[in-house]
Design a protein around this motif. Structure first.
Motif, mmCIF file in Angstrom:
data_model
loop_
_atom_site.group_PDB
_atom_site.id
_atom_site.type_symbol
_atom_site.label_atom_id
_atom_site.label_comp_id
_atom_site.label_asym_id
_atom_site.label_seq_id
_atom_site.Cartn_x
_atom_site.Cartn_y
_atom_site.Cartn_z
ATOM 1 N N ARG A 207 4.500 3.017 -1.106
ATOM 2 C CA ARG A 207 3.307 3.856 -1.795
ATOM 3 C C ARG A 207 4.107 4.239 -3.150
ATOM 4 O O ARG A 207 5.240 4.566 -2.978
ATOM 5 N N ASP A 208 3.353 4.530 -4.140
ATOM 6 C CA ASP A 208 3.818 5.033 -5.334
ATOM 7 C C ASP A 208 4.691 6.049 -4.887
ATOM 8 O O ASP A 208 4.200 7.336 -4.452
ATOM 9 N N SER B 236 -2.595 -6.425 0.989
ATOM 10 C CA SER B 236 -1.236 -6.204 1.892
ATOM 11 C C SER B 236 -1.550 -6.423 3.351
ATOM 12 O O SER B 236 -0.656 -7.191 3.689
ATOM 13 N N ALA C 107 5.704 -4.277 -5.567
ATOM 14 C CA ALA C 107 4.350 -4.242 -6.134
ATOM 15 C C ALA C 107 4.265 -5.734 -7.170
ATOM 16 O O ALA C 107 3.212 -6.127 -6.859
ATOM 17 N N ILE D 287 1.660 -2.910 -0.510
ATOM 18 C CA ILE D 287 1.475 -1.730 -1.244
ATOM 19 C C ILE D 287 0.295 -1.143 -0.823
ATOM 20 O O ILE D 287 -0.798 -1.547 -0.514
ATOM 21 N N THR D 288 0.485 0.429 -0.786
ATOM 22 C CA THR D 288 -0.690 1.261 0.017
ATOM 23 C C THR D 288 -1.902 1.220 -0.885
ATOM 24 O O THR D 288 -2.991 1.009 -0.346
ATOM 25 N N GLU D 289 -1.662 1.163 -2.179
ATOM 26 C CA GLU D 289 -2.698 1.201 -3.081
ATOM 27 C C GLU D 289 -3.329 -0.070 -2.998
ATOM 28 O O GLU D 289 -4.655 -0.090 -3.538
ATOM 29 N N ARG D 290 -2.923 -0.997 -2.536
ATOM 30 C CA ARG D 290 -3.601 -2.309 -2.549
ATOM 31 C C ARG D 290 -3.483 -2.780 -0.968
ATOM 32 O O ARG D 290 -3.078 -3.849 -0.628
ATOM 33 N N CYS E 164 2.325 6.748 3.873
ATOM 34 C CA CYS E 164 2.111 5.319 3.147
ATOM 35 C C CYS E 164 1.064 4.807 3.847
ATOM 36 O O CYS E 164 0.964 3.414 3.495
ATOM 37 N N TYR F 82 9.543 0.251 -5.380
ATOM 38 C CA TYR F 82 8.374 0.099 -5.349
ATOM 39 C C TYR F 82 7.735 -0.840 -6.474
ATOM 40 O O TYR F 82 7.059 -1.737 -6.045
ATOM 41 N N ASP F 83 8.231 -0.656 -7.624
ATOM 42 C CA ASP F 83 7.695 -1.779 -8.753
ATOM 43 C C ASP F 83 8.111 -3.043 -8.106
ATOM 44 O O ASP F 83 7.355 -3.984 -8.701
#
Length: 364
Positions: A183-184, A286, A350, A279-282, A117, A346-347
């Motif tokens: 992470r997703d 974060s 996020a 959130i890993t994608e952000r 993650c 996760y949702d």
């Protein structure tokens, strides 16, 4: 000559010696000719006798440029000591071992680190806020909680981090503030499989590293269908399990199978109690959010998550090059089945990140 005059004469002599030696010593230390301000700072430090250390070191420590180099040298010595005295110093890589020149004075922290993650990137920044002695020196922090019992108290440590669960992180200090990165869940699980598969099989004992061995023996779809309890706790709804402490290992019936709704409700409540969840994608948002929640300055550099495809270039031969296959319909269905509860968590995290720190969210 009375004692007062003798003391004055000694002070002038020391300052004179400092002025004579400042230029040469600083040139040899910092690799360039020093400025007037640097030489003046050296003389002041050289002459000050409050610190019970040799005058040359006092002078060098009084100059910011040479003080930085001394700090780097100390880090190198600490790394060497970890090799020669492994029971005295934490066994982490230097970038994760803390900062000799700081001391965390805030509340105790815990990092709930889920595999794949981007947690190591966050930890490199976070550990620099703590002295090495303030960080839990667990040499087995990479072992999941259902695989390794940790009986020692964690209360003395200001920072505890690893592949633990929430119950362990708060066991000895319920008030410890916990942060995490999610992470997703489908991407995380697929990445974990290829990470394990990229390990050079000659470098592991397949009986001890059973999950890595399974990744080598099985296709991704076969791997995701594995229902051994030990494996299930490593690949099935890991966020939910580690937030709640509900494991298939040792249970007559997997508690997530017996009562998935109850498990998810407990995991949601636990997630909401955490001090900050990124959130890993952000990662940029974060990091800024976590820094704001902990009262820290932003990282000097952007946090970059480790990329499995690059590991073979930097890990000393422990990994081999690995190319991912395409994610087919069967694999996608298996990933979704294994992460159905984690998807809801996760949702939730996020969706909350923009509301918690709206100034960091770019306009759509």
């Amino acid at each position: 000559m009375n004692s007062r005059h003798l003391s004055r004469f000694r002070e002038l002599s020391i300052r004179g010696l400092g002025r004579l030696s400042a230029g040469v010593l600083l040139r040899l230390t910092i690799g360039r000719w020093s400025t007037t301000e640097e030489r003046a700072a050296f003389v002041e430090g050289f002459a000050a006798r409050e610190r019970p250390i040799p005058p040359i070191l006092r002078g060098l420590l009084a100059v910011p440029s040479s003080r930085t180099l001394i700090g780097q040298l100390s880090d190198h010595l600490l790394v060497a000591a970890r090799v020669t005295e492994p029971d005295v110093f934490p066994p982490d890589p230097p970038s994760l071992g803390g900062n000799l020149f700081t001391l965390w004075e805030g509340p105790p922290l815990g990092f709930l680190h889920f595999e794949k993650c981007g947690g190591i990137a966050l930890t490199r920044w976070l550990t620099q806020q703590f002295h090495p002695r303030q960080i839990n020196p667990d040499p087995h922090r990479d072992l999941a909680p259902h695989l390794f019992a940790r009986l020692e108290t964690l209360a003395p440590y200001a920072l505890v981090w690893g592949h633990y669960d929430l119950a362990l992180l708060t066991r000895d200090d319920p008030a410890r503030r916990i942060i995490s990165l999610l992470r997703d869940p489908c991407d995380r699980l697929e990445s974990l499989y290829y990470y394990w598969r990229s390990v050079d099989p000659a470098r592991i004992d397949p009986d001890l590293s059973f999950a890595v061995a399974q990744a080598h023996r099985l296709s991704l779809e076969e791997f995701l269908d594995c229902d051994d309890p030990l494996m299930r706790d490593l690949i099935d709804n890991v966020y939910t399990r580690r937030l709640t402490g509900l494991y298939a290992t040792g249970a007559r019936v997997d508690p997530l199978v017996a009562d998935p709704a109850g498990a998810l409700a407990g995991a949601r409540a636990a997630l909401d109690r955490l001090a900050a969840v990124g959130i890993t994608e952000r990662m940029d948002e974060s990091a800024a959010y976590i820094a704001a929640q902990l009262g820290l300055a932003l990282p000097r550099e952007r946090l970059r998550a480790n990329v499995t495809a690059d590991n073979h270039r930097t890990a000393g031969g422990f990994f081999r090059p690995m190319r991912r296959g395409l994610r087919g319909a069967g694999v996608q269905a298996a990933l979704e089945r294994r992460t159905a509860l984690d998807r809801a968590l996760y949702d939730r995290a996020a969706a909350r990140l923009p509301r918690c720190h709206p100034a960091l969210v770019e306009a759509a």
